[in-house]
Design an enzyme around this catalytic site. Structure first.
Site, mmCIF file in Angstrom:
data_model
loop_
_atom_site.group_PDB
_atom_site.id
_atom_site.type_symbol
_atom_site.label_atom_id
_atom_site.label_comp_id
_atom_site.label_asym_id
_atom_site.label_seq_id
_atom_site.Cartn_x
_atom_site.Cartn_y
_atom_site.Cartn_z
ATOM 1 N N TYR A 97 -5.815 -7.960 -16.841
ATOM 2 C CA TYR A 97 -6.226 -7.075 -17.925
ATOM 3 C C TYR A 97 -7.373 -7.682 -18.729
ATOM 4 O O TYR A 97 -8.533 -7.356 -18.497
ATOM 5 C CB TYR A 97 -5.033 -6.732 -18.838
ATOM 6 N N GLU B 41 -6.797 18.475 -19.556
ATOM 7 C CA GLU B 41 -5.524 18.737 -18.908
ATOM 8 C C GLU B 41 -5.643 19.909 -17.934
ATOM 9 O O GLU B 41 -6.557 20.721 -18.033
ATOM 10 C CB GLU B 41 -4.446 19.023 -19.957
ATOM 11 N N SER C 107 -3.915 13.994 -26.093
ATOM 12 C CA SER C 107 -2.758 14.605 -25.424
ATOM 13 C C SER C 107 -1.749 13.623 -24.866
ATOM 14 O O SER C 107 -0.686 14.031 -24.396
ATOM 15 C CB SER C 107 -3.244 15.516 -24.290
#
Length: 389
Positions: free
Chosen positions: A237, A75, A50
């Site tokens: 990261y 969601e 999504s």
């Protein structure tokens, strides 16, 4: 019917509401960038369909190769006070796109980590297609509940070994603010929990569940999407707690590859996503990268097209020495990185709007929620009660 004018209200890079029409238009704009090829009736499972690269991969697969299959995402539906999440509206429009293309593509709204979700998805695969050709794993979650013991693991965005300070980008009423952000050192437990959330364990459990049900078609392949990035963002990261999880993901690919399974990680390039915008330093880096490259910065859908071409055998796999698909070579070449570093080193509060493409970045963040999308009337009431497909 529940129509209302939806405005971008929020704080920082987070917005409380999403614009339904804007989210729908984003899906159509992405699909419009895909050159279609003859459908091959391939079946795919996209976990994390999504948003971000998972959304781009879903749309590219549908529009370019006419895939059938399932997208899994998590969601929130609209409530009387709030709109649905942006991913809810994007999924509804992606389902409409699939129907227009004549594809049998379904969406499951559930926790991808849960055994009940795996059971539901596998039952649907067995019933409708008898197996899958591809599995794309693109999950970015802050926490995970382990279905075997009920324990909740929480991911951490921290450094490993030594504390780190980085330049980072924020906004105040749309104006760019350059700031220094301190990154704490992760404990061993925080690193272990981040690996549990963002590493390869759940990806492996999906493959095992499919194998047990004999749902992997001949020639099956699977990729988990990952990121390496620049030395500028490395301490927070790739060399940080998130990087430890990504390294585990890449190691998992090696353990999954065996007879009947070709497993790889796909190293994608930098992009503006809801996950990446939350990481200190990434927003500044991507803004600088866009300033240096302009249209040469490859979008998620451009990279997803290249990924599908390689997964389907239309083009050869572009692998590095560790067996990873490399879709980020445009980002990490020396010329680009040297130019970005020069801009990074020269950035101050006085010149930040000039050395970095901050206006572009802020607009891209708003587009994640369906705002600042060309062709959408934001003064008109929008229907917020959109059904899940």
């Amino acid at each position: 019917m529940s129509e209302r004018v939806v405005k971008p209200v929020g704080r920082g890079f987070l917005f409380l509401d999403s614009h339904p029409a804007g989210c729908a238009q984003v899906v159509r704009d992405v699909a419009g960038q895909v050159e279609r090829r003859a459908p091959e009736r391939r079946t795919a499972l996209v976990i994390g369909s999504s948003s971000g690269y998972g959304l781009a991969t879903t749309i590219a697969g549908l529009a370019r190769y006419g895939i059938d299959g399932i997208g899994v995402c998590f969601e929130k539906a609209p409530t009387p006070r709030r709109t649905a999440t942006a991913g809810w509206y994007r999924t509804a429009e992606t389902a409409a796109l699939a129907a227009e293309l004549g594809r049998d593509f379904r969406f499951v709204n559930a926790d991808a980590f849960a055994d009940s979700t795996k059971t539901e998805v596998l039952e649907l695969i067995a019933e409708r297609w008898g197996g899958i050709d591809h599995l794309i794993y693109s999950v970015a979650a802050p926490r995970r509940v382990d279905p075997r013991n009920g324990e909740t693991y929480q991911s951490a965005i921290k450094a490993i070994g030594a504390a780190h300070t980085t330049k980072s980008l924020a906004f105040d009423d749309g104006e760019p603010i350059l700031q220094e952000v301190g990154i704490e050192v992760a404990t061993d437990d925080e690193i272990a929990q981040t690996i549990k959330v963002m590493g390869g364990e759940d990806w492996s459990r999906w493959i095992s569940a499919l194998e047990v049900r004999d749902l992997l078609k001949p020639g099956f392949n699977t990729v988990a999407l990952t990121y390496i990035g620049s030395e500028l963002t490395g301490p927070i990261y790739r060399q940080g707690s998130i990087g430890a999880a990504k390294a585990d993901l890449e190691h998992t690919a090696l353990t999954l590859s065996k007879d009947g399974v070709q497993a790889m990680t796909s190293v994608n390039g930098a992009a503006v996503t809801q996950a990446s915008s939350a990481i200190p330093g990434i927003g500044l880096y991507v803004s600088l990268l866009h300033k240096v490259l302009g249209d040469g910065l490859q979008t998620p859908v451009q990279q997803s097209i290249a990924l599908w071409d390689q997964l389907t055998g239309a083009t050869p796999l572009d692998l590095d020495d560790e067996g990873r698909i490399r879709l980020d070579r445009w980002e990490l070449n020396d010329e680009t990185q040297n130019a970005v570093r020069a801009q990074w080193d020269s950035a101050t509060q006085d010149n930040i709007a000039d050395v970095a493409d901050t206006a572009w970045f802020f607009a891209e963040v708003r587009r994640l929620y369906g705002f600042d999308v060309p062709g959408v009337d934001y003064e008109a009431p929008a229907e917020v009660d959109v059904d899940w497909p």
